[in-house]
Each structure stands twice: as C-alpha cells, then as structure tokens.
Scaffold this motif. Structure first.
Motif, PDB file in Angstrom:
ATOM      1  N   TYR A 295       0.798  -1.226   0.000  1.00 55.61           N
ATOM      2  CA  TYR A 295       0.000   0.000   0.000  1.00 55.61           C
ATOM      3  C   TYR A 295       0.835   1.283   0.000  1.00 55.61           C
ATOM      4  O   TYR A 295       0.383   2.324   0.456  1.00 55.61           O
ATOM      5  CB  TYR A 295      -0.955   0.001   1.205  1.00 55.61           C
ATOM      6  N   THR A 296       2.042   1.208  -0.536  1.00 51.70           N
ATOM      7  CA  THR A 296       2.877   2.407  -0.634  1.00 51.70           C
ATOM      8  C   THR A 296       2.233   3.424  -1.577  1.00 51.70           C
ATOM      9  O   THR A 296       1.771   3.071  -2.658  1.00 51.70           O
ATOM     10  CB  THR A 296       4.274   2.049  -1.178  1.00 51.70           C
ATOM     11  N   MET A 297       2.200   4.691  -1.148  1.00 42.46           N
ATOM     12  CA  MET A 297       1.729   5.782  -2.014  1.00 42.46           C
ATOM     13  C   MET A 297       2.651   6.978  -1.788  1.00 42.46           C
ATOM     14  O   MET A 297       2.393   7.825  -0.940  1.00 42.46           O
ATOM     15  CB  MET A 297       0.272   6.140  -1.726  1.00 42.46           C
ATOM     16  N   GLN A 298       3.737   7.001  -2.541  1.00 43.94           N
ATOM     17  CA  GLN A 298       4.730   8.059  -2.395  1.00 43.94           C
ATOM     18  C   GLN A 298       5.077   8.623  -3.771  1.00 43.94           C
ATOM     19  O   GLN A 298       4.869   7.966  -4.791  1.00 43.94           O
ATOM     20  CB  GLN A 298       6.005   7.508  -1.735  1.00 43.94           C
ATOM     21  N   TYR A 299       5.604   9.836  -3.755  1.00 41.84           N
ATOM     22  CA  TYR A 299       6.071  10.399  -5.015  1.00 41.84           C
ATOM     23  C   TYR A 299       7.262  11.309  -4.751  1.00 41.84           C
ATOM     24  O   TYR A 299       7.478  11.788  -3.637  1.00 41.84           O
ATOM     25  CB  TYR A 299       4.960  11.167  -5.734  1.00 41.84           C
TER      26      TYR A 299
END
Length: 649
Positions: free
Chosen positions: A516-520
């Motif tokens: 569930y990684t949500m990085q930018y």
C-alpha cells in the motif's frame, strides 16, 4: 518474527472481525465435508480400518498442514498487513530471483483452483436434492447458480457480503451439531486421534497411500487463511480457526461414525454428509449447504481477482481492465478473469457432470501452491535469520508431506487430474511469456541522459515557428533514474514530429514490494521547463496517474514550484491554466529483427496476448481525450546483412 506495519492492527480481535473471517476465509475448506469422506470411500466397500485410517489422516492433515503450517507459522509472515503467495514472494524476491518461476506456478495453481472449486462445492451441495427427488437433474441447477454468481460480480459483494459471516456461522454450527449427534452413537471413532491408524492405512493397507489424494481435499482452502490476512487480520483468523476446526472435525468424525455403522456396505450413491441429517432437516440442510457452497465460490472468485491484480503489478500478468465497484476495501472486479472463470466452471460442470467425477480433478494443482508456499516461507525464515535448524526442519517436513500428497494426487491424473494441471500449465505459460518478454524489452531499451537535451528542449519550447503541441506535455517513462529517459522519447519530441510545449513532464511509476505504498518524488530538472515525477506505488494500489499527477501539480503550484498558466499572452493575463497532453509510447515488434527461434516465439506470443489487453493509457488511468498513443518499433536485434545490389540500365 518481523511484524508488518499494516494499515490496521493485524492481531486485533473483535466480534465483527471474527464474523467477517468466518464469511470470507473458510468457504473452501469449510465446504470440504460435503465430499471428502465420500471421495475416500468411493465405489469400494466400507471398511472400518480404512475409515479410521482416513479419519486419522484427516485429523493430522488439518493439524499439521492447516493449523501449524498456515495458522501458526505462515500467518506471521505478513507483507505490511497483507498475505498470500505473491505477497510472500514480494518479501523475498530481492534475495531470491530464482523463486520467480515457482511463484508463478503457485499463482497459476491458485487460479486453477478458482475454476475447480465452485463446480465441486455447488454440485456437492445441490446433489443432496437427489435424496428427496431421485430423478432431478442437478446439472442445470448448478449452471444457473454459477451463472447468477458470476453475473453479480460486476456489482461487487458489498450488499450481500454482510450476510456471509452469519450464514457461515450457521453452516459451521450445523456441521458440528450433525457430527456430534453421530459421534455420541459410536464414541469408538475417537480412536482415530491416534496417528497409528493413519500409519496403518498408508503403509500396511493395500492401496492406502493412494487415498491421500482424497484426504488432501480436507485441507484445500488452507492457503486462503493466508491470502485473506489483510481482510481479516491475524488475530481474528487464528481465533476463528479454533471454532472452525472443531466443527469440521466433529463432522468428519460424525460421518466416520455413520460409515462404521454401515461397515461392509457400499455407498451406492449415498452421501455420508447428508446421511447425518434427519429427514425433516434435509431440505433446510441442503439450502444451508448450497449457500455455504456459493459463499465458498465467491471467496475463490474474489481471491482470483486479487491474485490477478497483484500479478499484474508484479509484471506476472498482462495489463487487463480492473474495476472497483465501490469504495469499500477489497472490492475489485476483473471482467476478463470473471469471464474466464465462468467459462472454465461451466466447462468443468458439463464435462464431469457430477461432483464425484470432479474429485479427481480437484487438489492436484493446489498441492503445487502449497509446495511453493513452503519454499517461500523457508526462504523468508532464512532471510530473517531464524535458527537454521528450524528452517531445515520446516522445509524438510512440509516438503515431504506435500510431496506425498502430490504423488497420491498424481494417481488421479488420468481420471480428471489432468484438467487442473492443464489449466495451471496454460496460466503459468501466459505468466512466463509476459515476464520473459518484459525482461527482453527491458534489456534492450535504450536510455539517454536528459541533461544532454535540456538546452534543446528550452530552445524548442521558445521556438514560435513551430506550432505548439501542448502547454504541458507529459511522457510516461520507464526510466527509473531521475537523470534518464528512453531514447525513443527524445526521438518522439525532436524527430518524429517536433513537439513544442511550455513544460515537459516525465512521469515514471515504480511498483514497490510493499502493498500500500503511495509516495512520489518531484525533480525539477529545469525550472518551468523540465520536470520529472516518480511515483512509488504498492502492488495493490490502483494506478490512477491522471488523478495523482493533478494533486501533485496543485501542491507544486501552491508552493510556487511551478507556473502552469498558459504562456499565450492573452490567456496568461487572465490566469488561464494551460492544457495537459499525455504521450504514451506503445512498442511493436519491428520486422527488422533477427531473433533466435525461442525469442521469436516469446515475443510473438507476447504481442498476441497484448492485443487483448488494456492499452497503456487506460492502465495508467489517463484521460483518454488528452492522450496520444505513439507506436514505436522494438528492434531487438537488427538485421546486419542485407544482400541487396544496385543494377543499372
């Protein structure tokens, strides 16, 4: 053991959580009593020695295989709160690339299970009607139930899902009560707790070892305990399993007591499960069993959708359309897989017709999944520095046990086992082709340094003699390094058709091993001219790049990192935001290639499969009205010798 930093507390226990676990985790293993003892006896005369030996095997299989391996050990290996074969692979793949092929086989076997389980579960339940109506045709009823089940997938399970837990609670309670009512009539059946009876059956009884194939059916679905870890939590699964196992064993012991009471007879079509029921309870009992079978099928379908979505993001499966019927977590619908499963289930029902015939097809493929889980878990224990002796014991014991089940199941190959093996082989082949072709493309994709072209991009941006292609031009890139892009992108900008834009955006999506990684990350390579955005998205995250990029740009504007207003003077004065246009490069196999035969076959198969899949823009969730698809040739190995001569006259 390392605990995953999941999105919720995995060890938390609640009444609602226990009910949810009953509803979605135990469908497959919970409906096994419908056919296991019947499969063990088959067309043979009922023999007390066989009954006690088989029952002992069932008890110790549920204890060793389901309880110790999955509930106690493997549930500890969560990937940020998620479980399943692919989630476990994602935890170890950095250290063991060689496990890729076994993992694909395990995943394919799980999908094959999703095709066999619904027909055998529903057929076993519906065939109970033959007791009341001997001449009834059950195949049409089974087909109607399956058709309705697959048709409603498009709406998701939010509406009916809430009833799954209570129904399965009734089902397991029914199993326990029916079994107990017969155990008290023949308490001697408790002797089967002694593993000697299992040993006696497997070693001393002629043909006893082959019965392991039927015994194994009692633990099919054990892998679902791990796959549904993220939905239910470790604590809820472990506590609910105590109740589930107790009721399952009561029912198996009850069926065995009934069989021993009919020692020397043939079943002649009788089903030990339904023989436990008093006459007045038959109709409601059949209804409850059918609902349980439907829930079991639903769990397999949902699990197949989740498995495929994970496989896609791990580059194991073609990029096909994924739909989310509701905002509820876990609500996923994959139209093509739904159709594939439906066609497969219908074919299985029409080919085998009766559940007794399907038993031979069931179980063989799933032993592969369990063997793969054993390999993955062993490597997980090894990489997490567990005592080496513990790792060796785990690997040797479970590899031996599951290999024995595999050998026993192989004896059913000619009688229907080939069906599940064929399905598994086809699915694994698709996975291998997709992965191998991706590797070939990755190896031969050329990258170039962006810095080399910064000045040229700035000049192009300000060259008013060239019509403006877009205010903001966004290229989807496979280049993971900030400083690079594909050479084909540079070719597209400068040579194919000069693409003048105010700002050039390069977007790369990196799929992480965490679910569930949500990085930018934003790299402003040249202020207000060249910007690269890198997304790090977990393998369970929907890739809605259009939405995510919009949010990023809003933040950048707020922080005064970029000016996105149009540079046309008349529009700039009124702060009109410039248009965004995406360019996606879609590769095709160039004719200018000399390939080894094997690679030719791989690439041709890859592009054939790709023709049925989602386009890149749809996969990334881009606004189709603002997307330009450019086809670029994939030249893997150019032909270097062309015997072409010029003639004169």
């Amino acid at each position: 053991m390392e605990q995953g930093n999941g999105h919720h507390n995995l060890d938390k226990i609640s009444g609602a959580g226990l009910l949810v676990a009953l509803g979605i985790v135990y469908g497959d293993i919970g409906t096994s009593p419908l056919y296991v003892m019947q499969a063990i006896i088959g067309k043979s005369r009922i023999n007390e020695e066989v009954v006690l030996g088989a029952l002992s095997c069932v008890f110790w299989t549920l204890t060793l295989q389901t309880t110790i391996k999955y509930v106690v050990l493997i549930l500890r290996a969560d990937n940020r709160g998620e479980g399943g074969t692919l989630a476990l692979f994602a935890l170890v793949r950095r250290h063991a690339k060689w496990l890729t092929i076994p993992t694909m086989i395990g995943g394919a076997a799980l999908l094959a299970d999703g095709i066999i389980c619904p027909p055998i579960s529903v057929s076993s339940a519906v065939e109970g009607l033959e007791i009341l109506y001997p001449n009834i045709q059950t195949v049409p009823i089974v087909l109607v139930i399956l058709a309705v089940l697959f048709l409603i997938q498009v709406f998701g399970t939010k509406v009916v899902g809430g009833a799954f837990g209570p129904i399965m609670l009734v089902w397991f309670s029914t199993l326990g009560i029916l079994g107990f009512s017969h155990v008290i009539q023949n308490p001697l059946v408790i002797k089967a707790l002694n593993p000697y009876y299992a040993y006696q059956l497997l070693v001393e009884h002629p043909g006893g070892f082959a019965l392991l194939g039927a015994v194994f059916l009692c633990t099919t679905g054990a892998e679902a305990l791990y796959s549904d870890l993220g939905h239910c939590g470790r604590g809820n699964i472990r506590i609910s399993w105590v109740f589930v196992k107790f009721t399952l064993l009561l029912n198996y012991f009850g069926q065995s007591a009934w069989l021993m009471a009919h020692n020397g007879q043939y079943l002649n079509g009788r089903k030990p499960f339904y023989e436990l029921m008093p006459d007045w309870f038959l109709l409601p009992g059949i209804a409850i069993a059918t609902m349980a079978a439907i829930i079991a099928s639903q769990a397999l379908i949902t699990g197949s959708f989740t498995l495929v979505s994970e496989a896609i993001r791990l580059n194991f499966w073609p990029k096909i359309k994924l739909k989310y019927p509701s905002a509820q977590k876990g609500q996923l619908y994959v139209p093509s897989i739904n159709l594939l499963l439906f066609i497969g289930c219908v074919a299985v029902v029409l080919y085998f017709k009766r559940s007794t015939n399907m038993e031979a097809a069931y179980g063989l493929a799933i032993t592969l999944t369990m063997l793969v889980d054993t390999l993955l878990m062993s490597y997980y224990l090894y990489t997490h520095r567990y005592n080496m002796w513990l790792v060796i014991v785990f690997l040797v014991v479970y590899f031996a046990v599951e290999s024995a089940f595999m050998l026993a199941n192989l004896e059913k190959f000619a009688h229907g086992g080939w069906v599940s093996v064929l399905i598994c082989t086809i699915l694994a082949t698709v996975m291998f082709i997709w992965l191998k072709a991706g590797q070939i493309k990755a190896q031969l994709t050329e990258y170039t340094k962006l810095a080399t072209y910064i000045d040229a991009l700035k000049e192009l941006s300000r060259d008013v003699s060239i019509p403006k292609y877009a205010t903001h031009l966004v290229f989807m890139s496979n280049a993971s390094r900030t400083s690079e892009v594909e050479s084909k992108i540079i070719y597209s900008i400068f040579e194919k058709r000069p693409k003048r834009a105010d700002i050039y955006w390069f977007v790369h999506v990196d799929t992480t091993d965490e679910p569930y990684t949500m990085q930018y990350k934003v790299d402003v390579i040249e202020p207000d001219d060249v910007i690269k955005v890198t997304f790090r998205l977990g393998f369970r995250i929907e890739q809605r790049i259009n939405l995510y990029l919009r949010r990023i740009i809003e933040d950048m504007v707020k922080n005064k990192e970029v000016d996105i207003t149009s540079r046309y003077e008349s529009l700039h004065r009124h702060n009109v935001i410039g248009d965004f246009r995406f360019v996606v490069l879609e590769k095709f196999l160039s004719y200018e290639n000399e390939l080894p035969i094997f690679e030719q076959l791989i690439m041709k198969a890859y592009f054939f499969i790709k023709s049925f899949t989602n386009s890149e823009d749809k996969w990334f969730g881009l606004d189709s009205s603002a997307v330009k698809i450019e086809k670029v040739p994939l030249i893997i190995r150019a032909i270097d010798k062309v015997n072409l001569q010029r003639i004169y006259g």
